[in-house]
Design a protein around this motif. Structure first.
Motif, PDB file in Angstrom:
ATOM      1  N   ARG A 109      -6.410   2.266   2.550  1.00 47.55           N
ATOM      2  CA  ARG A 109      -5.790   0.988   2.607  1.00 47.55           C
ATOM      3  C   ARG A 109      -4.871   0.929   3.606  1.00 47.55           C
ATOM      4  O   ARG A 109      -4.610  -0.147   4.318  1.00 47.55           O
ATOM      5  CB  ARG A 109      -5.516   0.503   1.397  1.00 47.55           C
ATOM      6  N   THR A 131      -6.063   4.667  -1.403  1.00 50.05           N
ATOM      7  CA  THR A 131      -4.617   4.421  -0.681  1.00 50.05           C
ATOM      8  C   THR A 131      -4.380   4.592   0.676  1.00 50.05           C
ATOM      9  O   THR A 131      -3.906   3.678   1.571  1.00 50.05           O
ATOM     10  CB  THR A 131      -3.456   4.706  -1.868  1.00 50.05           C
ATOM     11  N   GLN A 176       0.797  -1.377   0.024  1.00 53.92           N
ATOM     12  CA  GLN A 176      -0.126  -0.126  -0.064  1.00 53.92           C
ATOM     13  C   GLN A 176       0.809   1.402   0.219  1.00 53.92           C
ATOM     14  O   GLN A 176       0.431   2.075  -0.644  1.00 53.92           O
ATOM     15  CB  GLN A 176      -0.962   0.021   1.030  1.00 53.92           C
ATOM     16  N   GLU A 196      -4.411  -1.640   6.602  1.00 49.78           N
ATOM     17  CA  GLU A 196      -3.232  -2.674   6.596  1.00 49.78           C
ATOM     18  C   GLU A 196      -2.201  -2.574   7.766  1.00 49.78           C
ATOM     19  O   GLU A 196      -1.648  -3.206   8.390  1.00 49.78           O
ATOM     20  CB  GLU A 196      -2.435  -2.540   5.534  1.00 49.78           C
TER      21      GLU A 196
END
Length: 201
Positions: A148, A145, A50, A152
């Motif tokens: 994300r 992003t 990412q 993560e």
């Protein structure tokens, strides 16, 4: 004589059973530690993916914004320098075992996040740029992003927590020390993030 042999065999059998149980426990615990370590590595790879996605989007974003002649060059310079700073910190699996290297990595990523935030705030002064289709697509991809990355990082911290807890629990801590399983680093909040930003009109 026969009674002595039976007792001797019973004791030997009991000792062998205890040794077999201990060996099976050791194998099971070691395999669990290896599995958890690999889970941390896999989770780290997702975080890296990412961050790499974000890094790859930045040149397109900067080039789109550069087309607007009056745009503040200093903001673009900050984004470009922050991206270069991120590239200079090598993100390997070994970084998870080195608190100083991990902090440098996190600081570089934080600097890039800050520069991107300043860029997006500055864009508000350019209605033509805000309406540009390429810019809108890049902005949406960048926002996705960032989400994300947050997901993560959370998953990574959960995986690290499970790993760190297991290597510290007795009796698995004995095998963890023998085989060199060490604490992994957590992602932490950026310094100052606990203070809400000042909103001025």
């Amino acid at each position: 004589m026969k009674k002595g042999m039976i007792i001797g065999c019973s004791i030997a059998g009991g000792v062998l059973l205890i040794v077999a149980i201990f060996v099976m426990w050791g194998i099971s615990t070691y395999n669990n530690l290896v599995t958890l370590n690999e889970s941390v590595n896999q989770s780290w790879s997702q975080v890296e993916n990412q961050y790499q996605r974000r890094t790859d989007l930045i040149p397109n974003l900067v080039n789109t914004v550069k087309g607007y002649a009056n745009f503040e060059k200093s903001v673009l310079t900050q984004v470009t320098e922050a991206r270069a700073s991120v590239g200079s910190v090598k993100a390997t699996k070994e970084i998870l075992d080195d608190p100083d290297a991990f902090q440098k990595f996190q600081a570089a990523q934080g600097q890039l996040s800050g520069a991107l935030s300043r860029l997006l705030v500055t864009v508000e002064n350019y209605p033509d740029l805000k309406a540009n289709e390429n810019f809108l697509q890049l902005q949406a991809q960048l926002e996705g992003t960032e989400n994300r990355i947050a997901v993560e990082r959370r998953k990574f911290n959960e995986t690290v927590q499970s790993y760190n807890t297991t290597i510290k629990r007795f009796p698995s801590s004995i095998l963890a020390n023998v085989f060199g399983f060490r604490d992994k680093q957590y992602f932490r909040a950026t310094a100052g993030s606990e203070t809400p930003p000042k909103v001025e009109f």
